[in-house]
Scaffold this active site. Structure first.
Site, PDB file in Angstrom:
ATOM      1  N   TYR A   1      40.326  49.044  41.649  1.00 46.52           N
ATOM      2  CA  TYR A   1      40.124  50.360  42.254  1.00 46.52           C
ATOM      3  C   TYR A   1      38.691  50.466  42.754  1.00 46.52           C
ATOM      4  CZ  TYR A   1      38.413  51.263  37.500  1.00 46.52           C
ATOM      5  OH  TYR A   1      37.757  51.187  36.299  1.00 46.52           O
TER       6      TYR A   1
ATOM      7  N   GLU B   1      36.385  42.877  31.560  1.00 44.52           N
ATOM      8  CA  GLU B   1      37.293  43.748  30.819  1.00 44.52           C
ATOM      9  C   GLU B   1      38.051  42.905  29.792  1.00 44.52           C
ATOM     10  OE1 GLU B   1      37.723  46.998  31.063  1.00 44.52           O
ATOM     11  OE2 GLU B   1      36.908  47.616  33.009  1.00 44.52           O
TER      12      GLU B   1
END
Length: 426
Positions: free
Chosen positions: A363, A385
């Site tokens: 995103y 992540e």
């Protein structure tokens, strides 16, 4: 004996209601068929200010969205009307966090006297004590730096790890930080484990990482938010700054939207209560200014920056506005090597790591630490992540050790590649 029993009952009663603010909340998985579904979900969550636990990827990964009792039926009806499949991921958020607290308490009790901070969810004071201890026991390798204070006055400390006390300019610097988002508890143990492997448990195969590279490791960037997520609001993400001119009820800023790079343009909300509120200006937060100052001081030798988050198995690079740095191919190759090293050790229940530009595969963002590092001249700047194994922000503590070991292999790979590129540029 009666007094002790009464205290235990009172503690249990307090803990039982700790997550009552999430009573009636549920989390739903959403299957995205294509990019139009993703856009629709983004618009829906933005308009209702929903808490997205995981951003989805069309045909690859489901989105996870938390819904309150008042909006749940309306949101699910919207998904049904569009033909988007969804399912219940968590029926009761409050109960799920209570169960996670119990898991952590049992984990600590079962390892009483044997638990180390990097295999646990340590509190701020425990992390601070660990940094102090390492610096005191290994003064020839480690320098403890108090970089400044958070909004609420907590010291933000990092370790400089070097065989030459940062005096050898032929060595690249690897800068790693964690816990800029307060609810991502599993990130700090990974940073602490990196310290452990470089200092306390240096192995022959990793000696080059210590001798040829200087390290800056900052385990808790956002200590105020981190402590608040333990004591009050488990899903707290932002800092804890107060600006009464903006709001007298909503506090804090998304630290990873507060850097001076395309600030306040993409992937943010102007609502001061939003999880992605970027603040009134870039670097409004003392926590992000501390990271900025570290970049400024060491940019001449800083070859790699790793901003550690949870969750989702991603290795991401800039820029968040869908533009690419000139060295995008090199960024991708190094990121892919990291992902491959971690995937080689992955547990069966974990997703494979995905590597790419943060905006193109996940995103759009603005004001991120990753993008700022790239902008000011760090050749290799990433967002990492970590995996969650389907447990979102509630990773059971028994997984921490594996995450640490798996991630260390990825860090080692990127460190060696960064050393090679740094030498090539000299």
């Amino acid at each position: 004996m009666y007094a002790i029993g009464l205290v235990l009952v009172l503690v249990a009663t307090i803990n039982a209601g700790k997550h009552d603010q999430y009573s009636g909340y549920s989390v739903h998985g959403v299957k995205l068929r294509d990019d139009s579904d993703k856009v629709f979900i983004t618009e829906l969550t933005d308009s209702l200010d929903l808490d997205v636990w995981q951003d989805g990827v069309a045909g690859a990964r489901d989105a996870l969205v938390m819904l309150d009792p008042n909006s749940r039926l309306a949101v699910l009806d919207e998904l049904d009307a569009r033909g988007i499949q969804h399912y219940l991921h968590l029926r009761d958020v409050a109960q799920a966090f209570e169960t996670h607290d119990e898991q952590i308490n049992q984990w600590k009790q079962s390892r009483s006297g044997r638990l180390v901070p990097f295999n646990d969810y340590p509190r701020y004071a425990e992390v601070d004590a660990y940094l102090e201890t390492i610096a005191a026991q290994y003064p020839e390798l480690v320098t403890l730096v108090n970089a400044g204070q958070s909004y609420e006055g907590r010291d933000i400390k990092y370790l400089k790890i070097s065989t030459t006390n940062f005096t050898d300019t032929s060595k690249p610097i690897y800068f790693m930080d964690a816990m800029i988002h307060a609810r991502e508890w599993v990130t700090t143990p990974t940073a602490l484990f990196s310290i452990h492997r470089l200092v306390e448990d240096l192995r022959d195969q990793d000696r080059d990482l210590l001798e040829d590279i200087d390290w800056i490791i900052l385990p808790i960037t956002n200590p105020d938010g981190y402590e608040f997520s333990h004591d009050d609001t488990r899903l707290w993400r932002r800092t804890r700054s107060i600006n009464l001119e903006v709001s007298d009820t909503c506090f804090g800023v998304d630290g990873n939207r507060n850097f001076d790079v395309n600030w306040n343009t993409t992937g943010v909300s102007q609502d001061p209560c939003s999880q992605t509120y970027p603040g009134t200006s870039a670097f409004s937060e003392p926590e992000t200014r501390i990271l900025r100052d570290i970049f400024d001081e060491y940019i001449d030798r800083m070859e790699i920056f790793m901003n550690i988050h949870s969750h989702g198995n991603w290795v991401l690079y800039g820029f968040g506005n869908e533009t690419l740095p000139p060295n995008a191919i090199h960024l991708h190759l190094v990121g892919a090597a990291m992902g491959a090293a971690m995937d080689a050790m992955k547990l069966p229940e974990a997703d494979w790591y995905k590597v790419g530009n943060s905006a193109m595969i996940l995103y759009g963002t603005s004001g991120s630490a990753q993008d700022y590092g790239q902008l000011v001249g760090v050749p290799l700047s990433y967002t990492l992540e970590l995996p969650s194994y389907g447990f979102d922000f509630r990773v059971p503590p028994e997984y921490i050790e594996h995450i640490n070991r798996e991630t260390w292999e990825g860090i080692a790979v990127t460190a060696r590649l960064a050393r090679t590129t740094f030498r090539a540029r000299q």
